[in-house]
Design an enzyme around this catalytic site. Structure first.
Site, mmCIF file in Angstrom:
data_model
loop_
_atom_site.group_PDB
_atom_site.id
_atom_site.type_symbol
_atom_site.label_atom_id
_atom_site.label_comp_id
_atom_site.label_asym_id
_atom_site.label_seq_id
_atom_site.Cartn_x
_atom_site.Cartn_y
_atom_site.Cartn_z
ATOM 1 N N ARG A 1 12.018 -19.429 63.482
ATOM 2 C CA ARG A 1 12.099 -18.982 61.933
ATOM 3 C C ARG A 1 12.665 -19.989 61.086
ATOM 4 O O ARG A 1 12.545 -20.241 60.019
ATOM 5 C CB ARG A 1 12.946 -17.647 61.833
ATOM 6 C CG ARG A 1 12.021 -16.457 62.468
ATOM 7 C CD ARG A 1 12.785 -15.111 62.171
ATOM 8 N NE ARG A 1 11.571 -14.135 62.528
ATOM 9 C CZ ARG A 1 12.283 -12.832 62.785
ATOM 10 N NH1 ARG A 1 13.594 -12.498 63.084
ATOM 11 N NH2 ARG A 1 11.352 -11.876 62.849
ATOM 12 N N GLY B 1 7.519 -6.542 60.573
ATOM 13 C CA GLY B 1 7.627 -5.431 59.594
ATOM 14 C C GLY B 1 6.957 -5.709 58.265
ATOM 15 O O GLY B 1 6.114 -4.893 57.975
ATOM 16 N N LYS C 1 3.190 1.884 70.323
ATOM 17 C CA LYS C 1 2.925 3.149 69.706
ATOM 18 C C LYS C 1 2.062 3.198 68.395
ATOM 19 O O LYS C 1 1.820 2.054 67.703
ATOM 20 C CB LYS C 1 4.451 3.401 69.103
ATOM 21 C CG LYS C 1 5.394 3.737 70.279
ATOM 22 C CD LYS C 1 6.719 4.390 69.896
ATOM 23 C CE LYS C 1 7.215 4.193 68.434
ATOM 24 N NZ LYS C 1 8.447 4.880 68.044
ATOM 25 N N GLY D 1 6.476 -9.748 66.729
ATOM 26 C CA GLY D 1 7.264 -10.466 67.686
ATOM 27 C C GLY D 1 6.677 -10.491 69.202
ATOM 28 O O GLY D 1 6.946 -11.620 69.636
HETATM 29 P P1 ADP Z 1 4.470 -6.549 68.136
HETATM 30 O O1 ADP Z 1 5.878 -6.799 68.608
HETATM 31 O O2 ADP Z 1 3.569 -7.653 68.725
HETATM 32 O O3 ADP Z 1 4.302 -5.755 66.903
HETATM 33 P P2 ADP Z 1 4.730 -3.935 69.745
HETATM 34 O O4 ADP Z 1 6.428 -4.064 69.368
HETATM 35 O O5 ADP Z 1 4.098 -2.956 68.626
HETATM 36 O O6 ADP Z 1 4.087 -5.387 69.147
HETATM 37 O O7 ADP Z 1 4.404 -3.520 71.145
HETATM 38 C C1 ADP Z 1 4.585 -4.276 72.097
HETATM 39 C C2 ADP Z 1 5.214 -3.473 73.116
HETATM 40 O O8 ADP Z 1 3.997 -2.485 73.611
HETATM 41 C C3 ADP Z 1 5.450 -4.071 74.473
HETATM 42 O O9 ADP Z 1 6.915 -4.023 74.836
HETATM 43 C C4 ADP Z 1 4.752 -3.852 75.593
HETATM 44 O O10 ADP Z 1 5.226 -3.502 76.691
HETATM 45 C C5 ADP Z 1 4.270 -2.280 75.077
HETATM 46 N N1 ADP Z 1 2.977 -1.637 75.538
HETATM 47 C C6 ADP Z 1 1.754 -2.412 75.511
HETATM 48 N N2 ADP Z 1 0.976 -1.737 76.046
HETATM 49 C C7 ADP Z 1 1.473 -0.613 76.754
HETATM 50 C C8 ADP Z 1 1.146 0.266 77.636
HETATM 51 N N3 ADP Z 1 0.074 0.529 78.173
HETATM 52 N N4 ADP Z 1 2.063 1.268 77.975
HETATM 53 C C9 ADP Z 1 3.159 1.039 77.475
HETATM 54 N N5 ADP Z 1 3.718 0.189 76.645
HETATM 55 C C10 ADP Z 1 2.814 -0.823 76.271
HETATM 56 MG MG MG Z 2 7.685 -5.591 68.895
#
Ligand code: ADP
Ligand code: MG
Length: 393
Positions: free
Chosen positions: A37, A371, A198, A348
């Site tokens: 960053r 976000g 989620k 992230g």
């Molecule tokens: P980003 O930070 O890129 O926006 P998120 O925070 O939304 O991504 O999601 C990342 C998390 O999702 C990771 O910690 C990963 O372990 C979890 N994840 C991905 N697929 C699954 C799954 N099938 N079951 C449980 N957790 C999952």
């Molecule tokens: Mg994340």
């Protein structure tokens, strides 16, 4: 496309410039452990210094909740900035008040001060007008380069722009220009890939992307809730029961744009080295949970990216932190990088996955704002951007 004034549109020479950056970096043993960053803000800082502005830099770091938390001081970030830019950077251990005023008075064109964590004062997140006025009184011009905080209306991201003229930094401009393409005038075929844990975090983004994409590939934990909405048994997989009905509505409205996994890697425990199986998403049994997309899905998603002109990716395809459940995410990261399309990646964990796969340097635009990029892609107005001056065309 970008309708706000930037630092290129104003005269900054010999002006005191209050620059809000996103130095919300991870620290370890009193040092910055990932300076991505800080590096992202260097073009703006270099521009302002080269044009003889006197620079007052501010940022938040972490969530100190209005208290002075020494472990969340910006001093290590100020030190790292000095190393990266090769100039003397003065750290001021306060955000407003007499010590800051004295330091600003002594600041010459081409000089750089970094103020203490804005969130050491509760007035920051309250967007308190008096706190914003104290910040504004330090400078002639406000520059917002903190895209990662632009979805928050705080004193240093929004309030201050109502008191002195506010323009965008180069990172802010580039973030909005790239993400704006996905939202307003994407090149087609436009394919988006969403994943992560989620769906409740990302329902707004799914709905918004359905309006502009040609295809929406969904993997990761999110996909389980959609598969459950199709009536499939997800065994012990992560499923958001509260979101199944919404997922069903989205599938109904999506006119087959949404592509879900065909197969999955399942295990009985979320543990490195746990025995795994590759199964059809129709054969996930009790005691087993989906932890990655399967090889047929990797192939399906990779093929879907071929010929795309624009690709947006947010959210890992599996529990990529834990081998061997990183295989699907790494394969998709490579497929995105090699798609030949304009590629935009945000989030992230997704950025960590790009680095893990060794393809981060092959992506057109890596968004620094998790976000903020999601809210922007939902079509929401970002208050930190809205408060900046419009560029009369
Ligand atoms: P980003 O930070 O890129 O926006 P998120 O925070 O939304 O991504 O999601 C990342 C998390 O999702 C990771 O910690 C990963 O372990 C979890 N994840 C991905 N697929 C699954 C799954 N099938 N079951 C449980 N957790 C999952
Ligand atoms: Mg994340």
């Amino acid at each position: 496309m970008f309708t706000k004034k930037t630092i290129r549109d104003v005269d900054v020479r010999s002006k005191k410039v209050l620059l809000r950056v996103d130095f919300n970096v991870p620290l370890k043993d009193g040092k910055v452990s990932d300076d991505t960053r800080i590096r992202a803000s260097l073009p703006t800082i270099r521009y302002l210094i080269d044009h003889q502005a006197a620079l007052i830099v501010c940022s938040h770091l972490g969530r100190p909740k209005g208290k002075v938390v020494p472990e969340m001081s910006l001093r290590p970030a100020a030190d790292r900035l000095g190393e990266l830019i090769g100039l003397h950077v003065t750290f001021v251990p306060d955000t407003i008040g007499p010590v800051v005023q004295a330091a600003v008075e002594g600041l010459r064109p081409g000089g750089i001060l970094v103020l203490e964590n804005t969130r050491f004062s509760v007035q920051e997140t309250d967007n308190d007008p008096a706190f914003a006025a104290d910040l504004a009184s330090l400078a002639d011009l406000y520059v917002n380069d903190a895209f990662g905080s632009a979805h928050r209306a705080h004193a240093s991201t929004e309030g201050v722009a109502h008191l002195i003229p506010g323009v965008a930094g180069l990172l802010m401009e580039s973030e909005i220009t790239y993400l704006g393409k996905a939202l307003q005038d994407p090149e087609h075929p436009f394919v988006a890939i969403l994943g992560g844990a989620k769906i409740s975090d990302k329902i707004g983004v799914v709905e918004s992307l359905l309006r502009t994409t040609d295809m929406l590939l969904i993997g990761g934990g999110m996909a389980n809730t959609f598969l459950a909405a199709r009536g499939l048994d997800m065994g012990d997989s992560l499923v958001e029961a509260d979101a199944v009905a919404t997922a069903a509505d989205i599938l109904k409205a999506s006119k087959d744009k949404i592509v879900l996994p065909h197969d999955a890697v399942v295990a009985q425990a979320v543990e490195a080295g746990a025995p795994t199986r590759i199964v059809s998403v129709e054969s996930v049994h009790a005691g087993w949970r989906i932890l990655d997309i399967g090889p047929a899905t990797v192939e399906l998603f990779s093929q879907s990216l071929k010929g795309a002109k624009l690709v947006v990716w947010n959210g890992p395809m599996g529990v990529f932190e834990l081998a061997p459940f990183d295989v699907g995410t790494s394969a998709i990261a490579r497929a995105v990088a090699e798609s030949g399309a304009t590629t935009i990646v945000g989030g992230g964990d997704s950025i960590a996955a790009l680095k893990h796969a060794g393809v981060a340097d092959k992506i057109s635009h890596i968004s620094t704002g998790g976000g903020a990029s999601l809210e922007f892609l939902e079509g929401k107005t970002l208050p930190g951007v809205a408060a900046l001056q419009d560029n009369a065309l």
